[in-house]
Design an enzyme around this catalytic site. Structure first.
Site, PDB file in Angstrom:
ATOM      1  N   SER A 194     -27.251  97.700 -29.706  1.00 20.13           N
ATOM      2  CA  SER A 194     -26.807  97.228 -28.212  1.00 20.13           C
ATOM      3  C   SER A 194     -25.498  96.326 -28.566  1.00 20.13           C
ATOM      4  O   SER A 194     -24.817  96.153 -27.384  1.00 20.13           O
ATOM      5  CB  SER A 194     -27.774  96.301 -27.790  1.00 20.13           C
ATOM      6  OG  SER A 194     -28.062  95.214 -28.726  1.00 20.13           O
ATOM      7  N   LYS A 238     -20.297  89.324 -29.338  1.00 24.56           N
ATOM      8  CA  LYS A 238     -21.251  89.847 -28.460  1.00 24.56           C
ATOM      9  C   LYS A 238     -21.586  89.122 -27.289  1.00 24.56           C
ATOM     10  O   LYS A 238     -21.924  87.992 -27.553  1.00 24.56           O
ATOM     11  CB  LYS A 238     -22.713  90.128 -29.321  1.00 24.56           C
ATOM     12  CG  LYS A 238     -23.338  91.170 -28.274  1.00 24.56           C
ATOM     13  CD  LYS A 238     -24.565  91.503 -29.287  1.00 24.56           C
ATOM     14  CE  LYS A 238     -25.773  92.456 -28.478  1.00 24.56           C
ATOM     15  NZ  LYS A 238     -26.428  92.805 -29.515  1.00 24.56           N
ATOM     16  N   SER A 247     -29.158  97.021 -33.748  1.00 22.63           N
ATOM     17  CA  SER A 247     -28.211  96.840 -32.629  1.00 22.63           C
ATOM     18  C   SER A 247     -26.794  96.429 -33.147  1.00 22.63           C
ATOM     19  O   SER A 247     -25.888  96.455 -32.462  1.00 22.63           O
ATOM     20  CB  SER A 247     -28.511  95.698 -31.869  1.00 22.63           C
ATOM     21  OG  SER A 247     -29.554  95.983 -30.706  1.00 22.63           O
TER      22      SER A 247
END
Length: 256
Positions: A171, A96, A195
């Site tokens: 996210s 990420k 997320s």
């Protein structure tokens, strides 16, 4: 990165950009206040960095064009080989884009960070590389990781691989997509209020939010230190367990 104090005219212009009327007298007062704040920054800059040594050769990588990034899931493509043996040897992994990978640009979903290049590897990065994984890139995430959708990244929305007009979840949106379409075997996401779990469920993969403190947050841009957790995103439960076993454990660099 040098700390440059904005000039008085810069402060007036910034006010205009924000729809505020900033007089020159106002700007002079603000400029004096900023001087004290920047003096504190300069003092902090004088402290030794004590930056950990970075292992495993790498280059800055590149931001792929749309022709090789149809779902807008990739932030950066790189190629970093880990150890020549280990529990994750032979597997590819994406991170990420809020997880520090030394020498590789990081955006955290926002143009505010554009141009920022970390000097350190996050603890989870070191652990997966020591376990033999090959890191192949950084995956787009939501702006400041502040969305459960996949539409707030400043480069554009991340498409759901099953229904392009639907949300991929956030996210950790790009991580879920790249694992789902098979461009990466594994991903490391971050979760505060869903997320990891939301995009994993939206894209049909396995996502695990570990117990708080089980996985080090060192080298991860903080969202909320009382909530931040780092965890695996994989095709299977078996791979999730394998990766959690690799990245979990005490880290003296992380007080949690």
């Amino acid at each position: 990165m040098p700390n440059i104090i904005p000039e008085i005219d810069d402060l007036i212009d910034a006010g205009k950009d924000l729809g505020m009327h900033v007089t020159r007298d106002d700007a002079v007062v603000y400029h004096k206040c900023l001087g004290k704040i920047f003096a504190a920054y300069e003092l902090v800059d004088k402290f030794p960095d004590n930056i950990p040594e970075v292992h495993y050769p790498r280059n800055p990588g590149y931001a792929p064009k749309s022709s090789e990034n149809y779902y807008n899931a990739w932030a950066t493509k790189v190629h970093i080989n880990g150890a020549k043996q280990g529990s994750l040897f032979g597997k590819s992994l994406v991170l990420k884009d809020n997880i520090c990978l030394a020498g590789v640009p990081m955006m955290n979903g926002s143009s505010v960070y554009r141009g920022y290049v970390p000097e350190v590897d996050a603890t989870v990065v070191k652990r997966v590389l020591d376990a033999g994984v090959k890191i192949i890139g950084k995956a787009h995430c939501e702006s400041f990781c502040y969305s459960g959708g996949s539409h707030t990244n400043d480069t554009g929305h991340v498409k759901n691989p099953h229904k392009e007009q639907h949300s991929a979840g956030g996210s950790s949106s790009g991580c879920a997509v790249l694992v789902a379409i098979g461009e990466a075997d594994l991903a490391i996401g971050c979760d505060q209020a869903g997320s990891i779990r939301i995009p994993a469920s939206f894209c049909g993969i396995c996502g695990l939010k570990p117990t708080y403190g089980r996985v080090s947050r060192y080298g991860v841009i903080a969202f909320a230190s009382s909530l931040d957790q780092v965890g695996p995103m994989t095709k299977s439960v078996k791979d999730a367990a394998l990766m959690l076993n690799t990245i979990a454990g005490h880290d003296p660099a992380d007080s949690t």
